[in-house]
Design an enzyme around this catalytic site. Structure first.
Site, PDB file in Angstrom:
ATOM      1  CG  HIS A 136      -1.901   1.101   1.302  1.00 14.02           C
ATOM      2  ND1 HIS A 136      -3.191   0.983   0.845  1.00 14.02           N
ATOM      3  CD2 HIS A 136      -1.781   2.362   1.753  1.00 14.02           C
ATOM      4  CE1 HIS A 136      -3.832   2.127   1.021  1.00 14.02           C
ATOM      5  NE2 HIS A 136      -2.994   2.994   1.585  1.00 14.02           N
ATOM      6  CD  GLU A 137       1.596   3.529   3.703  1.00 13.79           C
ATOM      7  OE1 GLU A 137       1.798   4.617   3.132  1.00 13.79           O
ATOM      8  OE2 GLU A 137       0.543   3.292   4.341  1.00 13.79           O
TER       9      GLU A 137
END
Lengths: 633, 633
Positions: B396-397
């Site tokens: 996600h990051e």
């Protein structure tokens, strides 16, 4: 009469309280409004998770002991409130730690018969305004330090990342420069002086505040005198000279650097000339020195360094001629890096580096950086085939860090380190006068034994073996690799050269010849390579002329402090052998750390705290007796 | 005609060049002075230590290919110089890496028949001045980001350290605020417009520059309209409301927070009212939304969210009633943290996160922070008994980070992310439409098998087992723990409530009842605890009203992008199964990353790049077909 204060020295500095169960303070420096003539703070603590926890506090003021103790645990935000009346002080601090497993506590102090005075901020709104401006400058410099630290420890190594960080730093630097040369500052200083005069205040009052004004005036006037073109020249030269030095060093050719170095000397002299204002009675070199070693004069360094050189040259000859040199075997082998890190951390935290108010990381060149007394970080570096360079660096930087961790919290220049020599005295005190002693080797030998042993390779050296190995003398071409006995001569050599160049007694072009001859005559070291000779150090390319002597001033100061510390701290030797450093660290805090920049010079501090100014005979005696014994001469 | 330029897109972004051996660019956006209608850059590279090294470059412009290639290795400072003439471009970049084992290189481009135009900076000195001011603001914001990052990842956890960092950040924030509200900015914008008019410039020229002016004007005017007292109120409330929320949540008592929350809503409304200026035709909620999702309107969200809710509620019911739910066994066990970190790093760098232009660290809450495209850092968190939360956070990051790493380098707002929804679309694209696919599980199952196996515990799950486990649906009270199928309803719920409160259709006091009823009716989840109900999210306490819907806008955008990406990228599925993500990442860069804030809204970008604005049916179709199959319904 309601008044909100910062908290007293001991209270605001929680790390300090934690290790000091009985603290005497004469003046509450953090709370300018409060003159406590004698306060004893007694701390009873319950240690919980991560050493934070509930805390009970009792205070006695003067002869009267009257207090409240109180502990409680509660969640909630950080909150400091204080109520003061003429004869009663109550202060409560509710703290909440931001770690998981939160434990919070409240401290209450109440004291009677405290003498209360009005803070200068209330008498002089100009002082309040000035302090606010100065604190902003400090905060922005700290921001810049965080970016520096990140660059040296964490940042990706690409050129693009470096260029972006450069742009960030440069934007911040412009703002800091703007604030530090804010033309309203000199007017504010004048107004505060007028306020002080018209308020008819006893001259012994507001000592700290007067020192704040003085320090600000000195640095502001110095900056103000430098013409913009010279400032620009300095900035440009700072970067181009570094490049020229790197190139010349990698080619090992001083002549490539000579033209730029001349410019560096000329520019540094021009700056010093402006700095001294009209007062040409101040020698240029002394003025340069003042940037790094406030209040020190060149002629005093001549005397001190002369004495040291005269004593060390024959001593080193005798040491090198010794037929019983110690073995250096204990330094070498194959060592695990992670285990080295762990034992370094264990040792330096036991010595007094407060890991809860800092960090230990790795970087190419070890350094210390302080963002505030509650966040002081050190770095070290480790190799797999030699373990002592890592430990020496950790202890050295730890010594610097303990100075920064135990300095006051006003965010003003009075609460910053006194001078480069004073700073170096702290790193060298711990590195040499603690870390290189027999007692220290006794304390650490078992720890080192288990940390440095690996699969199939036992590190089984005795404390004496280790002591011999880490203190072995072997003259080197390179200053930063020199042992403590020959190190002073490296410094003296460059000091003599830079002073002669500044004072016109020699030409830049003649530096290599002079360097090589002196290395031969002083240390019997043959220099065949400029890179390992006069080009080895970066300082001149950064216009840091007058910086070098502070290394040896630091050495001499460390030895002098060690002498008095041994006298003052009851079980100095046993403490080291037992790994108990609290009394030693507290002694340094009392004598050096807590004074920040309140003294005008290192000499003034030493004279006031130890009874005599800097005296090189302590260093000479220390080295003579230590190496006479070790080398059986 | 001599002119110095920044370097073309490909050149300045070294990381980009490294992976793209043939790059076509239509417009050189970094170099504003140069309109290259078609440039092919061919890069021949020699990789050396740490992937930096010598580089040869050839450029052809238009039909004519005429160039110089050149490589050399040399020490020296970073230096960029460029020479441009009407029909010839020569550019040389000498770079020096700041790592040990220095390798440097020079690139030369020469191109003929390039169309050259005068940069706006030369036509309008006011534009030059404006850009310089705006870049300074960007640099200072980046400084502040470095301090934030350090605080969250490295800083000691003591209250004192936090307080000191707070003082540093606040000093910096004041400067940034001062610069961002500099009253000369509006005058400069006007002057540039006059310069553009009087220079009689084709309206299609200087598109980027016009967008810079527009973005600056919008944000400057918004800031300017807020009265100082309201600004102060916002700042004070931002901190006190957070505290109130923390207390209320830990007591699980909404009524403790209600009075403060009312203030938050009132203040946010007051700010939005000033932001919209006199134009009361803009609904307040739409104005609030604009802070986070530029150009998005509340009525459009109503439509989009309505469609999603209508489709998902029955789908979720069917899924939950399924008699063949996938097993979640593969998620749990005992896993080594270091091995998890290693496999996470391997996966995310293979996916396209450029580790040489960033870092991966750990923090309590995973986040992404960009200091420039060449230094974008992500954090994740790991646990010993569940491995997927860590990997999901890393991916996600990493998706957020790839957006930031591939954005332009002008240091102006046009080269920043378009909107929160656009940003979230990037993280969710990678997390869901790559990381939660069968193909991805195929690619990673062997890696995960060896990373997640420990002494005596084998992780022997098939790709299908893993796919089932990470996609299993289990409705939760907590949004951040929700699966992708139920997640949208959490967002819709809070969106509906905050919009109703803003528009006066409901009272703050009634929030818990409404929340609990809606959770029951939409997700069949019983809320018995405000802390796990309406108090679970921090956003409102930070006055971030209008922020929440961007989470679902991001989800819908990600699904839409995934649909088109699959169509455009030839071997989309095989690429994932083989761990080859270059074409997918480049597609996202072309469609989203490189445009920065050049479009007026997410809708405008999607319409221009994909041929249609945001359309929720892609999300609905994706979820319907995926979960129908997985749950055999």
């Amino acid at each position: 009469f309601f008044h909100s204060i910062h908290a007293t020295v001991g209270l605001d500095r929680f790390g300090y309280l934690r290790t000091t169960h009985n603290t005497s303070i004469n003046t509450c420096t953090a709370c300018r409004g409060l003159q406590l003539t004698s306060v004893t703070i007694k701390v009873i603590m319950h240690f919980s998770k991560r050493s934070l926890g509930a805390l009970a506090l009792a205070v006695s003021v003067g002869k009267v002991s009257a207090f409240q103790t109180h502990t409680r645990s509660e969640s909630g935000p950080r909150h400091i409130a204080a109520f003061i009346s003429k004869d009663k002080i109550q202060q409560s601090i509710v703290r909440k730690s931001n770690i998981s497993g939160v434990s919070t506590f409240q401290m209450s102090i109440s004291a009677e018969n405290a003498e209360v005075k009005t803070p200068l901020e209330e008498i002089s709104p100009s002082y309040k305004e000035l302090v606010s401006k100065l604190q902003t400058i400090t905060q922005l410099r700290r921001c810049s330090a965080v970016l520096d630290y990140d660059r040296m420890v964490l940042m990706p190594s690409s050129d693009d990342a470096a260029a972006s960080r450069g742009a960030q730093q440069s934007a911040l630097a412009s703002i800091i420069h703007e604030k530090a040369t804010d033309s309203s500052i000199s007017g504010l200083i004048e107004k505060v002086h007028n306020d002080l005069m018209s308020a008819d205040i006893n001259s012994s009052q507001f000592e700290d505040e007067r020192r704040v004004l003085e320090l600000t005036k000195i640095s502001f006037e110095k900056n103000e005198r430098i013409p913009a073109e010279l400032e620009a020249k300095r900035a440009a030269l700072g970067s181009s000279a570094y490049t020229a030095w790197v190139k010349a060093r990698s080619a090992s050719d001083f002549s490539m650097f000579a033209p730029t170095l001349k410019e560096c000397f000329d520019t540094a002299k021009a700056i010093a000339n402006y700095h001294r204002g009209g007062d040409t009675s101040v020698p240029l070199y002394t003025q340069m020195l003042d940037e790094f070693e406030m209040g020190m004069k060149a002629e005093r360094i001549d005397d001190i360094f002369g004495e040291i050189q005269q004593a060390l040259v024959p001593l080193i000859s005798k040491v090198l001629a010794s037929e019983s040199p110690p073995s250096m075997d204990a330094l070498h082998g194959t060592f695990d890096i992670e285990k080295q890190k762990d034992v370094n951390k264990e040792i330096i935290t036991k010595m007094g580096f407060d890991i809860d108010s800092g960090r230990i990381d790795e970087s190419v060149h070890p350094f210390t950086m302080s963002f505030s007394p509650s966040d002081v970080r050190i770095t070290s570096r480790f190799s797999t085939d030699e373990w002592y360079q890592g430990l020496a660096a950790t202890i050295h930087e730890g010594g610097h860090a303990m100075y920064e961790q135990n300095i006051g919290g006003s965010c003003l220049d009075i609460d910053s380190y006194l001078s480069m020599g004073a700073h170096e005295s702290q790193s060298l005190f711990w590195e040499r006068h603690i870390g290189m002693t027999k007692e220290f080797c006794k304390w650490t030998s078992a720890k080192l034994g288990s940390a440095l042993s690996g699969e199939g390779s036992d590190f089984d050296y005795s404390a004496d073996d280790i002591y011999g190995a880490i203190n072995a003398v072997s003259p080197s071409e390179i200053r930063v690799e020199a042992d403590e006995l020959t190190y002073p001569l490296h410094v003296i050599l460059r000091y003599n050269i830079e002073k002669d160049v500044v004072e016109g007694r020699m030409e830049v072009d003649d530096i290599p010849q002079r360097w090589n001859e002196a290395m031969k005559s002083m240390l019997d070291v043959e220099i065949t390579d400029d890179a390992k000779g006069c080009l080895q150090d970066v300082h001149w390319s950064g216009l840091a002329i007058g910086y070098f002597p502070t290394y040896l001033i630091g050495s001499a100061t460390a030895a002098q402090l060690a002498y008095y510390c041994e006298k003052d701290v009851p079980n100095f030797h046993d403490d080291i052998a037992n790994g108990e450093f609290e009394n030693i660290k507290n002694w340094l805090t009392e004598k050096v750390h807590k004074h920040g920049r309140r003294y005008e010079s290192l000499d003034a501090m030493l004279e006031d705290q130890l009874g005599e100014p800097l005296n090189p005979s302590y260093l000479i005696n220390y080295l003579t007796s230590k190496y006479t014994e070790l080398y059986k001469i």
